[in-house]
Design an enzyme around this catalytic site. Structure first.
Site, PDB file in Angstrom:
ATOM      1  N   PRO A   1       0.788  -1.246   0.000  1.00 40.48           N
ATOM      2  CG  PRO A   1       0.037  -0.922   2.192  1.00 40.48           C
ATOM      3  CD  PRO A   1       0.772  -1.909   1.316  1.00 40.48           C
ATOM      4  CB  CYS A   2       3.189   2.765  -2.420  1.00 38.65           C
ATOM      5  SG  CYS A   2       2.381   2.398  -3.983  1.00 38.65           S
ATOM      6  CG  HIS A   3      -2.887   3.206  -1.504  1.00 37.25           C
ATOM      7  ND1 HIS A   3      -2.556   1.889  -1.747  1.00 37.25           N
ATOM      8  CD2 HIS A   3      -3.839   3.178  -0.528  1.00 37.25           C
ATOM      9  CE1 HIS A   3      -3.280   1.106  -0.956  1.00 37.25           C
ATOM     10  NE2 HIS A   3      -4.059   1.857  -0.208  1.00 37.25           N
TER      11      HIS A   3
END
Length: 276
Positions: free
Chosen positions: A240-242
Site C-alpha cells: 500500500p504505497c498509496h
C-alpha cells in the site's frame, strides 16, 4: 568550498573514477575532509553512503555491459571489480538478483497473468509459482501486457488466472485483513524490500509519512530514498504505497495518478466507517 560544493565535487569524482573503485579515504582527500566527517556529510546530502553511491554507479555501468551480451569476466574487469564474485555480490545487494539473472531477463521464469476490473480501474495482475510479482493499474490491456514485458522481458508469459491472483483480487471486495492468504514474489534491492515490507504494516484506512517509514527502517534521514523506493513498488494496492503522504498532509504523487490515490484512500476510510 562550502558543503554543497564539496559533495558536488565528490560525486563528480566518483562518476569519473568509479573504475578505480576508490575507497573512502581517497574520496575524502579530494574534498579536504577527514573520512569520518566526509562520510557523515555525504550521507546527509545524498541520502546514502559514498560506498553505496559508488555501488549504484558501478552496477548501472555493469548493467549496460551485460545488455551488450558481454561475459561476466569482462564486465567485472571493465567495472573495476576484482572478479566475478564481487560482481555477483554487487548485483545481489543492489538489484536483488544475480548478474546472470539480469542478463537473461527472467528467461527461466513462468509468469501467469490476467486482467481484472477494480473499483479504481482495470489492472494487470501477474504471478509466479511463488506468489504475486506484479500488479499495475492500466489504461488498456495492450498497455498492461507491454508493461509486464518491460519488467520481465524474457520470461514466459501465459494468460491465465490462478489461485494466487484470485486470493489477491479478494482484497478489493472481501476481507483486506487476511494477509496470510497473499504470497508475494518480489525482486528488489535489500533497501527496497525493507521499505516495501514496512508499507505492509500500515493498517487499512490509515496513513503514514515518508519520514515515518524512514524511521521504521532505522534510517530517519533517508526520506528521499524511501520516496524513490516507494515509487518503484511493483505491486499496486497490495503493497500500500498509496497510504504514504507528505508530512504537511498533502496527498502527494502516486505512480498511477494522484486522483486514483485520493480515491483509494477515501474508499478505505469509508470501509472503516461504522455506517458502512
Amino acid at each position: 568550498m562550502n558543503d554543497y560544493e564539496r559533495i558536488e565535487k565528490a560525486i563528480v569524482y566518483l562518476k569519473e573514477n568509479f573504475r578505480d573503485q576508490p575507497d573512502l579515504d581517497v574520496v575524502a582527500k579530494q574534498v579536504h575532509l577527514s573520512p569520518f566527517h566526509f562520510q557523515r556529510l555525504f550521507k546527509e546530502w545524498a541520502g546514502v553512503s559514498p560506498k553505496k553511491f559508488l555501488q549504484f554507479i558501478s552496477v548501472e555501468y555493469a548493467k549496460n555491459l551485460l545488455k551488450q551480451n558481454r561475459s561476466l569476466f569482462d564486465v567485472s574487469f571493465e567495472t573495476g571489480l576484482s572478479g566475478t564474485g564481487r560482481l555477483h555480490d554487487l548485483f545481489i545487494g543492489i538489484e536483488g538478483m544475480t548478474p546472470g539473472e539480469f542478463k537473461n531477463g527472467g528467461e527461466a521464469l513462468l509468469i501467469q497473468y490476467s486482467f481484472a476490473a477494480t473499483p479504481f480501474g482495470e489492472i494487470v495482475i501477474a504471478s509466479t509459482e511463488k506468489g504475486i510479482c506484479h500488479i499495475s493499474f492500466i489504461k488498456n490491456q495492450k498497455e498492461g501486457l507491454e508493461n509486464l514485458r518491460y519488467f520481465f522481458p524474457n520470461a514466459q508469459l501465459v494468460k491465465k488466472r490462478d489461485h494466487l491472483q484470485e486470493d489477491a483480487l479478494q482484497f478489493f471486495t472481501g476481507d483486506w485483513n487476511d494477509l496470510k492468504k497473499i504470497k508475494l514474489h518480489l525482486k528488489g534491492t535489500a533497501f527496497q524490500l525493507k521499505v516495501w515490507q514496512s508499507l505492509l504494516h500500515i493498517p487499512f484506512g490509515n496513513m503514514a509519512t515518508y519520514g515515518t517509514i524512514a524511521g521504521s527502517i532505522q534510517n530517519p534521514k533517508a526520506s528521499r530514498a524511501v520516496g524513490t523506493a516507494i515509487g518503484d513498488n511493483p505491486v499496486a494496492f497490495l503493497i500500500p504505497c498509496h497510504r504514504v503522504i507528505k508530512s504537511t498532509g498533502i496527498i502527494g504523487d502516486y505512480h498511477w495518478g494522484s486522483h486514483r490515490k485520493t480515491a483509494i484512500l477515501g474508499w478505505e476510510a469509508a470501509k472503516l466507517s461504522p455506517e458502512n
